[in-house]
Structure formats: structure tokens, C-alpha cells
Design a protein around this motif. Sequence first.
Motif, mmCIF file in Angstrom:
data_model
loop_
_atom_site.group_PDB
_atom_site.id
_atom_site.type_symbol
_atom_site.label_atom_id
_atom_site.label_comp_id
_atom_site.label_asym_id
_atom_site.label_seq_id
_atom_site.Cartn_x
_atom_site.Cartn_y
_atom_site.Cartn_z
ATOM 1 N N ARG A 200 0.815 -1.211 0.000
ATOM 2 C CA ARG A 200 0.000 0.000 0.000
ATOM 3 C C ARG A 200 0.854 1.269 0.000
ATOM 4 N N LYS A 201 2.149 1.113 -0.024
ATOM 5 C CA LYS A 201 3.048 2.263 0.131
ATOM 6 C C LYS A 201 3.683 2.749 -1.167
ATOM 7 N N LEU A 202 3.418 2.064 -2.264
ATOM 8 C CA LEU A 202 4.063 2.407 -3.527
ATOM 9 C C LEU A 202 3.081 3.061 -4.493
ATOM 10 N N SER A 203 3.553 4.022 -5.244
ATOM 11 C CA SER A 203 2.701 4.684 -6.235
ATOM 12 C C SER A 203 2.477 3.750 -7.423
ATOM 13 N N LYS A 204 1.405 3.955 -8.156
ATOM 14 C CA LYS A 204 1.095 3.102 -9.305
ATOM 15 C C LYS A 204 2.182 3.166 -10.386
ATOM 16 N N PHE A 206 5.297 3.683 -9.987
ATOM 17 C CA PHE A 206 6.456 2.943 -9.491
ATOM 18 C C PHE A 206 6.223 1.438 -9.593
ATOM 19 N N SER A 254 -2.488 -2.836 -6.222
ATOM 20 C CA SER A 254 -2.286 -1.420 -6.555
ATOM 21 C C SER A 254 -3.298 -0.920 -7.581
#
Length: 321
Positions: A200-204, A206, A254
Amino acid sequence: MQKTSRNILLDILKVIAALFVIGTHCGFLFEYSEVASQTITNGIFRIAVPFFFCINGFFLFNVFKDDRIQTWLKRVGILYLIWMLIYTYFWAYLNDFNLLKIIATVLFGFNHLWYLAALLLGGLLLYLLRNVSNNILIIGTFMLFLIGIIIQYVGQLHVFSQQPTVDKLINYPPLHRNFLLFALPLLSIGYVIRRTNFHRKLSKPFVISLVIISLALLVAENLITYYFVTGEAILNTYISYLFLAPALLIAAFSFKVTTKLNSKLLSSYSIALYLIHPLIIFLIVRFFKLDSTPLTFITIILSGIASYALIQLNKKLKYIL
């Protein structure tokens, strides 16, 4: 918003992964292009099982948290026993009831059922290690995975060619593709991802980059080992699995997929397709002579029909899926 335990994109990817396994076992594209077959069938398609292990590790977090490990072990154990019984003809009768081969097969699993055997023991070991820190768990299991890869290369390069018995043992797949050197590292990665909520911590953007780079690494590793290291040998393990499998898992959480498809049904199909397809392949090649690619498509169709029957049967008997 769907709950973590039922993500429709994840279940779609699980079905695709099951189809990848079928393609691998049928030798998809082999008659058309050696390079394409090596890159796709023996490279990309083989991410399926590592991906499955990552998924299981992810959901084992809640199993451990809710103290349902006994229930989980019972389910996987019964599933393994049932399908070993279903395939008894292949691992007992066709091996001429060779006692040593039978013992080894029961311990490590017949053919594709090695996955369940490794999952059972790997999941139990992860439970015992559940309170170990994330860093130690990841670093330690990475080292175990690396040991498995080294064993695999030693075997494929026939380092012990002057000692036939040792060489044969080193090339025995369960020696490196097992619960400790293969399943545990991938289960641990999935488990740590869930424990830290890393997904839940990464941007799409990325995540997309992560998947593309990891996929490129797998293709590159596959081709490099094929052309410069092992020649025609097909490897079971690649170091890039440790990057692509979790990347796909993270991607599944994501991106949101809106559909009326039944996610639980899709999950059941992925399991059924994986478990039944070798039997379908055997029946097809027993009566027909087909090239690899037609065999792949026919196996998928017939396995899909058989999977529907299994899903219906499972509603009454339970434990077969």
C-alpha cells in the motif's frame, strides 16, 4: 471496496498463472521457435509457481494472526493426500512399485504436486519463524534461495561429472526446489509484504516500473543462462523470481478491477486448473499425437471443463480444491 482477502485482480492473475503452468508443461511454441519457447514458456511462464508462493505467504499473515495454523495445515495436508491418491497410478504403478522412488515421491510430491508438499512444510517453518524481524527473515531466506540456485547450477554444469552418483543426486530437482530453498523464501517475501503493508506504500507508476524491470530481468537472466551457461538445459529457479513474483503481488493490490466476475470462483478455477491439467495432458497424448502449441490450447479447454466439474464436486465432497 473489496476486502484484502478477496481481490478480483489477484484472482484473475492466479488464473493466468495456472494457464502459464499448463503452457510450460505442454511446451508452448516449441515447434515454432526455440528462442520464443525458451523466453516465454521456459522463462516468463515459470513465474507462476513463485507467484503462487508469494500469494500464500501474503495470506498466511492473517492465518498466523488469527491462530488458524492448524486449520491451514489440515486443509493443505488433506489436499495433498487426496491428489497424491488421484495420481497414484502415475507415481506408483508406472514406477514399477520401486520402493525408493515411491518414498521420495511421497515426501516431495508427484510432478506438480511438489508445490503442495513444499507449501505445507514451508508454511509450517514460516510459522515457527513468524516473530523473526523483517530484515533477518528476508536476508536469511534470500541466502537460502541463493543456495538452491547454486546447487542447480552445479548440477546443470555437471561439476561432478566424474562422480556419476553425486552428479545424479545434484541434478535431482527436489534437492534445490523444495520447502526450504524455494518455498520458504517466496512465502517469506509475501508474508513480510503483508506484515509491513508494503503493497500500500508504492505509487502506481512505481509499481508499473517495478513489474517491467523485474520482467526484463527474468527474460535477460533466462537468455543469458541459456546461451552462455547451461545450453539446452531448462532451469527451475531464477534469482529474478525474488523480484518479479512480489512485484506482481503488489501490482494486484495497486490497481482496481471492476467486474461482475465471482472472485472466489476464479480462485477455485486457478486451483482446479493447476491440479487437474497433468491428467488431461496424459489422456490427450495417450490417444493423439499433437504439436506442443495445439496441445496447450486443447489442454486448457479440456482442463477448464474438468475444473468446472471439480468445482461442482467440491461443493459436496469438500477438500478436493
